[in-house]
Design a protein around this motif. Structure first.
Motif, PDB file in Angstrom:
ATOM      1  N   ASP A  87      50.266  39.373  63.638  1.00 26.43           N
ATOM      2  CA  ASP A  87      50.678  37.479  64.568  1.00 26.43           C
ATOM      3  C   ASP A  87      51.529  38.236  65.406  1.00 26.43           C
ATOM      4  O   ASP A  87      52.061  39.058  65.392  1.00 26.43           O
ATOM      5  N   ARG A  88      52.723  37.038  66.249  1.00 25.83           N
ATOM      6  CA  ARG A  88      53.427  37.289  66.937  1.00 25.83           C
ATOM      7  C   ARG A  88      54.450  38.062  66.634  1.00 25.83           C
ATOM      8  O   ARG A  88      55.864  38.428  67.196  1.00 25.83           O
ATOM      9  N   GLU A  89      55.053  37.998  64.920  1.00 20.69           N
ATOM     10  CA  GLU A  89      56.184  39.601  64.628  1.00 20.69           C
ATOM     11  C   GLU A  89      55.459  39.971  64.390  1.00 20.69           C
ATOM     12  O   GLU A  89      56.637  40.481  63.439  1.00 20.69           O
ATOM     13  N   GLY A  90      54.541  40.954  64.383  1.00 23.17           N
ATOM     14  CA  GLY A  90      53.772  41.856  64.155  1.00 23.17           C
ATOM     15  C   GLY A  90      53.978  41.850  62.944  1.00 23.17           C
ATOM     16  O   GLY A  90      53.482  43.274  61.879  1.00 23.17           O
ATOM     17  N   ASN A  91      53.687  41.425  62.012  1.00 18.42           N
ATOM     18  CA  ASN A  91      52.959  41.056  60.677  1.00 18.42           C
ATOM     19  C   ASN A  91      50.962  41.248  60.906  1.00 18.42           C
ATOM     20  O   ASN A  91      50.964  40.119  61.010  1.00 18.42           O
TER      21      ASN A  91
END
Length: 155
Positions: A87-91
């Motif tokens: 995802d855009r948070e790096g998860n």
């Protein structure tokens, strides 16, 4: 000089892929558009390239969120995931485990995909041989993966 070649590849249960394929040293290679290099065209790679195409072109997933053949450790063993989308948070958001069309999707292959997911903790997992796809999402209330009908929307 490289020239396009005609190859009969299995038709998969995914949108058609106009892949760039070439022959080199007696081996067929397919262009991986994300890594921008040619890879040996195995049946599993054919399935992976279709999923990449589907997620980017049909589901509108951003190219920059993909990780291919990511190494991971599980119980002291080194493993490689086929396709992970973050995802855009790096998860880690989505794990796709690709099998050759000849490999049956069964409890054993499903267990393998879920085992690969343990260190990643993706909320969505897809197991696919290109012909049959099993999509699963983690359900918090039940604390388990349940089968779902649709591929998750892009993160």
């Amino acid at each position: 000089m490289l020239r396009p070649i005609q190859v009969q590849l299995p038709v998969l249960n995914l949108p058609p892929l106009q892949a760039k394929i070439k022959e080199e040293n007696g081996k067929l290679l397919v262009l991986d558009t994300l890594r921008k290099k040619y890879l040996i065209l195995t049946p599993e790679e054919w399935v992976r390239q279709h999923w990449i195409h589907f997620l980017i072109e049909v589901m509108d997933y951003p190219k920059g969120l993909f990780s291919l053949e990511k190494g991971l450790k599980y119980n002291q063993l080194s493993k490689r995931t086929d396709l992970v989308v973050f995802d855009r948070e790096g998860n880690a958001f989505l794990l796709i485990e690709c099998k050759a069309p000849s490999v049956k999707i069964n409890q054993s292959t499903l267990a393998q995909a879920l085992t690969y997911n343990m260190p990643l903790n993706c909320p969505h997992v897809i197991l696919s041989n290109g012909l049959q796809h099993v999509c699963m999402s983690f359900e918090e209330e039940k604390s388990e993966f349940i089968q779902v009908k649709n591929v998750p929307k892009a993160p």
